[in-house]
Motif scaffolding. Structure first.
Motif, PDB file in Angstrom:
ATOM      1  N   ALA A  51       1.126  -1.529   3.116  1.00  0.00           N
ATOM      2  CA  ALA A  51       2.194  -2.498   3.358  1.00  0.00           C
ATOM      3  C   ALA A  51       2.778  -2.239   4.740  1.00  0.00           C
ATOM      4  CB  ALA A  51       3.285  -2.379   2.297  1.00  0.00           C
ATOM      5  N   ALA A  52       2.941  -3.293   5.519  1.00  0.00           N
ATOM      6  CA  ALA A  52       3.512  -3.179   6.864  1.00  0.00           C
ATOM      7  C   ALA A  52       4.800  -3.977   6.907  1.00  0.00           C
ATOM      8  CB  ALA A  52       2.527  -3.699   7.904  1.00  0.00           C
ATOM      9  N   LEU A  89       0.522   3.090   0.867  1.00  0.00           N
ATOM     10  CA  LEU A  89       1.093   3.677   2.064  1.00  0.00           C
ATOM     11  C   LEU A  89       1.784   2.558   2.823  1.00  0.00           C
ATOM     12  CD1 LEU A  89      -0.553   6.263   4.431  1.00  0.00           C
ATOM     13  CD2 LEU A  89       1.085   4.592   5.228  1.00  0.00           C
ATOM     14  N   ALA A  90       3.087   2.709   3.063  1.00  0.00           N
ATOM     15  CA  ALA A  90       3.859   1.705   3.783  1.00  0.00           C
ATOM     16  C   ALA A  90       4.186   2.217   5.170  1.00  0.00           C
ATOM     17  CB  ALA A  90       5.136   1.375   3.026  1.00  0.00           C
ATOM     18  N   VAL A  91       4.010   1.357   6.165  1.00  0.00           N
ATOM     19  CA  VAL A  91       4.408   1.684   7.528  1.00  0.00           C
ATOM     20  C   VAL A  91       5.495   0.703   7.923  1.00  0.00           C
ATOM     21  CG1 VAL A  91       2.203   2.709   8.181  1.00  0.00           C
ATOM     22  CG2 VAL A  91       2.538   0.263   8.497  1.00  0.00           C
ATOM     23  N   THR A  92       6.575   1.216   8.480  1.00  0.00           N
ATOM     24  CA  THR A  92       7.675   0.341   8.841  1.00  0.00           C
ATOM     25  C   THR A  92       8.075   0.512  10.293  1.00  0.00           C
ATOM     26  OG1 THR A  92       9.972  -0.298   8.359  1.00  0.00           O
ATOM     27  CG2 THR A  92       9.410   2.019   8.017  1.00  0.00           C
ATOM     28  N   ALA A 148       0.620  -2.623  14.005  1.00  0.00           N
ATOM     29  CA  ALA A 148      -0.746  -3.026  13.658  1.00  0.00           C
ATOM     30  C   ALA A 148      -1.687  -1.820  13.700  1.00  0.00           C
ATOM     31  CB  ALA A 148      -1.231  -4.117  14.612  1.00  0.00           C
ATOM     32  N   ILE A 149      -1.550  -0.992  14.726  1.00  0.00           N
ATOM     33  CA  ILE A 149      -2.405   0.197  14.842  1.00  0.00           C
ATOM     34  C   ILE A 149      -2.163   1.137  13.677  1.00  0.00           C
ATOM     35  CG2 ILE A 149      -2.763   2.299  16.210  1.00  0.00           C
ATOM     36  CD1 ILE A 149      -2.206   0.520  18.711  1.00  0.00           C
ATOM     37  N   ALA A 150      -0.895   1.407  13.360  1.00  0.00           N
ATOM     38  CA  ALA A 150      -0.587   2.301  12.256  1.00  0.00           C
ATOM     39  C   ALA A 150      -1.103   1.744  10.932  1.00  0.00           C
ATOM     40  CB  ALA A 150       0.920   2.536  12.181  1.00  0.00           C
ATOM     41  N   SER A 151      -1.033   0.428  10.753  1.00  0.00           N
ATOM     42  CA  SER A 151      -1.524  -0.195   9.520  1.00  0.00           C
ATOM     43  C   SER A 151      -3.024   0.012   9.352  1.00  0.00           C
ATOM     44  CB  SER A 151      -1.206  -1.695   9.535  1.00  0.00           C
ATOM     45  OG  SER A 151       0.171  -1.936   9.615  1.00  0.00           O
TER      46      SER A 151
END
Length: 441
Positions: free
Chosen positions: A171-172, A204-207, A278-281
């Motif tokens: 999840a982004a 895994l969520a990146v915010t 976007a990269i982290a996702s």
């Protein structure tokens, strides 16, 4: 005599779009996943046939989805992308392999979904909406195409959004701002609670950077669902940025490694931060570092029409779909990146948006505002836009024109008369989409 089924007729994209638009519009919201879940269950749950990155936030979702798509395509994946709303062609919402779905596949997706939709409609007091149908069509089309990964943009909010029948392992979450407050709630915390709903158990969520209160809410939601939350500025982030050529160059500390001097073919600091997410996702999905050469090719060629889109010419025309104060603030900062110059803005906005807040953000970077309307029945009339603009900019910097085409002509003439002048079109996705058509794009 029995009525012929809908699929007994020859369909094309125009007819399918007409039928979709006859359903509840995107602006009419019934907060429930019951109908979309029933349809996808009848279809055999096509959204389970591929992995996904699910993207929410107030601004930047489409650009981030396009960057995710570009990176994954460069890595050799077969990618589907679902975004909304569209600018000029309904098929833009469903992309397969980096291109809008073909007319034939679009019609086929509708025909595949229709029997299930009709079954659900018969058993429900609330028929499937336009948006629910397009989500079901996208998920079905992705399955039929055999994609590996989907980049899915939330339509509104998250928890009750029709896209949320997908169980995405990543999840982004882009920055949470104030928009759609009549549907999502009056505060950032209310809105964040809705958007947190896309974080699934074990995901895994990146915010992006959030206010401390919003970050705390997201972390609590992640912890309650045994999900991990990685935060920009702490676990990953932008380590360098400079304006360069037709965009910018960024350096990024990712989740899995450092990426030095990556060209990004989009303008604005906000797009640099979108690229970071976007990269982290993608790293979260792959669970490894992205090859640097592939990342450079992907972001160096990515496009996001209508999002600080600069059309060369004399005068230059900039198209940006900013439709809330946060978006207008990012737009104003990006215009400063491009260099100070006389800017004639064409503005048409929807009646449910914070127009005054947008105008306050734009005032320092625009010379004149041409106030007009777009073709939506929700569009504010030009006199209402002009009245709001005069309160912020003063009467001498405001022009009122009833028709968007005439407003573009007026702005082009005014910008041409000023040395180095440029035209900015903003206020709504609909405004930018109509402008693109009028400009022959």
């Amino acid at each position: 005599m029995s009525r012929p089924s809908a699929t007994a007729f020859t369909l094309d994209v125009t007819e399918v779009e007409r039928r979709l638009l006859a359903r509840w519009p995107e602006t009419r919201i019934a907060p429930s996943l019951e109908r979309i879940r029933a349809v996808t269950d009848l279809l055999g749950r096509p959204q389970r046939d591929y992995r996904a990155i699910h993207i929410t936030g107030t601004n930047g979702k489409t650009s981030t989805a396009r960057m995710v798509e570009s990176i994954l395509l460069e890595l050799g994946s077969t990618v589907g992308r679902f975004t909304s709303p569209h600018l000029t062609d309904i098929r833009e919402r469903i992309s397969i392999g980096g291109r809008p779905i073909s007319p034939e596949a679009f019609v086929q997706a509708y025909q595949d979904v229709l029997p299930a939709a009709e079954t659900v409609d018969r058993g429900s007091p609330t028929p499937l909406s336009f948006f629910e149908m397009t989500v079901a069509m996208a998920y079905q089309a992705f399955s039929s195409a055999g994609i590996d990964v989907a980049a899915v943009e939330v339509g509104m909010g998250g928890m009750w959004d029709a896209t949320n029948v997908i169980d995405a392992p990543v999840a982004a979450l882009l920055p949470v701002g104030l928009d759609h407050v009549d549907h999502l709630g009056p505060t950032r915390l209310d809105i964040a609670a809705e958007k947190a709903g896309i974080i699934k158990p074990g995901a895994l969520a990146v915010t992006a950077r959030q206010t401390p209160e919003v970050e705390q809410l997201l972390r609590a939601h992640a912890d309650a669902h045994l999900a991990r939350l990685m935060v920009e500025g702490r676990d990953f982030g932008l380590s360098g940025r400079r304006v360069a050529g037709e965009g910018q160059t960024v350096s990024v500390d990712g989740l899995a490694g450092h990426y030095q001097e990556v060209p990004l073919a989009l303008h604005g600091r906000h797009q640099a931060h979108n690229a970071v997410l976007a990269i982290a996702s993608v790293e979260a999905l792959l669970e490894e570092m992205i090859p640097l050469d592939a990342l450079r090719r992907a972001l160096g060629s990515v496009r996001s029409p209508g999002r600080l889109e600069v059309l060369p010419g004399t005068p230059a025309v900039i198209l940006d779909a900013a439709h809330n104060p946060d978006g207008a603030r990012a737009l104003a900062a990006a215009l400063a990146d491009l260099g100070p110059r006389p800017t004639v803005a064409v503005v048409a906005a929807m009646g449910d948006k914070d127009l005054a807040g947008m105008l306050v953000e734009l005032e320092p970077v625009v010379t004149t505002i041409v106030c007009t309307r777009n073709g939506s029945p929700r569009s504010l009339p030009p006199d209402a836009v002009a009245s709001a603009a005069r309160k912020v900019l003063g009467a001498d910097r405001v022009v009122e024109v009833d028709d968007l085409a005439d407003a573009l002509t007026e702005a082009t003439e005014a910008a041409s008369a000023a040395a180095g002048g440029q035209v900015l079109v903003t206020g709504s996705v609909v405004t930018v989409g109509e402008a693109r058509r009028l400009l022959g794009l």
